[in-house]
Design a protein around this motif. Structure first.
Motif: not given
Length: 409
Positions: A177-183
């Motif tokens: 997944l893209p970085d903004h979705a990881k958290p």
């Protein structure tokens, strides 16, 4: 194979034993050398997470640092939890069990090696692979337990194997997944992970041992506090090597040492195994230790940040640097009271000691360059008050437990 070797193998020769539950009423159940070695190897991962937190806070990247630390420490803590509770119920200590556990340790070390990449650039590939090694080994242990048992006990073991496997697939999103979705994925997967034991043990609880579990958590607390001492010592040594005046560092070093000593005393003030009588109490207590362990390790990171600030190496104010120590210390005090010590405290005064001290420690943030020393003084006073109240009023423990709980904070 002759009949004698077969009989030895079936009864438990030390090579392969039938993996059945050990039971909660087993006498003299203590941590094994393998478990101690397993814990020790987690120090590497804890140190890596703490080091990255120090770097982020020192550069005034507070949001990024705290978020990354919470994520990394959850993964560390959860992997440790998985093994600890399983081993409390099914530790056969045979060759196969030891071999699979050593594979898990290898996974821990791979995971630790990937923490800097995950912090710096959001690259979770090494971390995911290390976790995969750990979790495959854990699934193998649960499958072995399932094959060795029958009925509801087998169903519980197979549920664990299925749940852990499914969650590991879900963690693949950290790679894809893209970085903004990881958290957000991490938050969702953390909830799923913690739901697995609740679901798996719904019909038949595993035979974890209360005294053994309490000891294992206590030992990990000591390891985390030891890592805090080590991190603070290295920071002081580095500052002294750069010809900084040791007198400038004394308030931070002295205050930090008082905090760590008090943290040890506070945690071990009560025999918590008396509280662990069912899965309900055990889940709340066990899961709550995420904050206990995480805050204890963060104290060491905070002391490092405070030292870097006073020596001019950190890009943040004295107030912010002091807060890295006081917030972590206050969180440790409050969570230890909330999930741990309040179950053995009697009377309003005893119950009020740790929550009040947590507030006072937070207030120390405003003490400028004396903040850490002031927080250490509050922590030491907390122990003194706790011991005094316990000596005067006692707690509602049995005579044997009262002998074991020689001091209370």
């Amino acid at each position: 194979m002759s009949d004698t070797p077969r009989r030895r193998l079936a009864s438990g020769s030390g090579v392969v034993r039938r993996m059945t539950t050990r039971g909660r009423d087993e006498e003299h159940r203590t941590a094994t050398p393998l478990e101690l070695f397993f814990d020790l190897c987690f120090v590497v991962a804890v140190a890596q997470a703490g080091g990255q937190l120090v770097h982020a806070l020192a550069e005034a990247h507070t949001g990024h640092g705290v978020q990354g630390y919470l994520m990394m420490f959850f993964a560390i803590w959860w992997a440790w939890m998985n093994f600890t509770w399983f081993a409390s119920a099914y530790d056969t200590d045979d060759v196969l069990f030891r071999g699979v556990t050593l594979i898990q340790i290898a996974g821990v070390l791979v995971f630790a090696a990937g923490i800097p990449r995950a912090f710096d650039s959001g690259d979770f590939r090494v971390i995911w692979f290390g976790y995969l090694v750990m979790r495959l080994a854990m699934v193998a242990q649960w499958l072995r337990a399932g094959l060795s048992t029958t009925g509801p006990e087998r169903r519980t073991a197979l549920r664990y194997a299925a749940g852990v496997s499914t969650c590991q697939v879900g963690w693949l999103g950290l790679v894809l997944l893209p970085d903004h979705a990881k958290p957000w994925l991490f938050l969702g997967m953390a909830v799923c992970e913690m739901a697995v034991p609740v679901w798996a043990e719904r019909g038949h609880p595993t035979g974890w041992h209360p005294h053994h579990i309490a000891e294992r958590y206590g030992l990990f607390t000591i390891i985390v506090l030891g890592e805090t001492v080590s991190a603070a010592t290295v920071a002081v040594q580095s500052a002294v090597d750069e010809h900084r005046s040791p007198f400038t560092l004394l308030p931070i070093a002295g205050g930090g040492l008082l905090i760590i000593f008090a943290a040890y005393w506070i945690y071990f003030a009560v025999p918590i195994h008396l509280h662990l009588i069912s899965n309900r109490q055990a889940f709340l207590w066990g899961y709550g230790h995420y904050l206990v362990f995480g805050s204890a390790a963060a104290v060491g990171a905070g002391i490092e940040v405070a030292i870097e600030q006073v020596t001019g190496k950190a890009h943040l104010s004295t107030f912010a640097a002091s807060g890295t120590v006081t917030v972590a210390t206050a969180l440790f005090m409050f969570t230890v009271w909330l999930i741990h010590s309040r179950h053995q405290k009697r009377g309003r005064l005893q119950q009020a000691v740790l929550p009040t001290s947590a507030v006072l420690v937070l207030a120390c943030t405003f003490a400028g360059r004396w903040a850490v020393l002031a927080a250490g003084a509050v922590a030491a006073a907390t122990v003194v008050v706790g011991v005094t109240l316990t000596a005067r009023g006692g707690t509602a423990l049995t005579a044997e437990d009262d002998r074991n709980a020689t001091a209370g904070a």
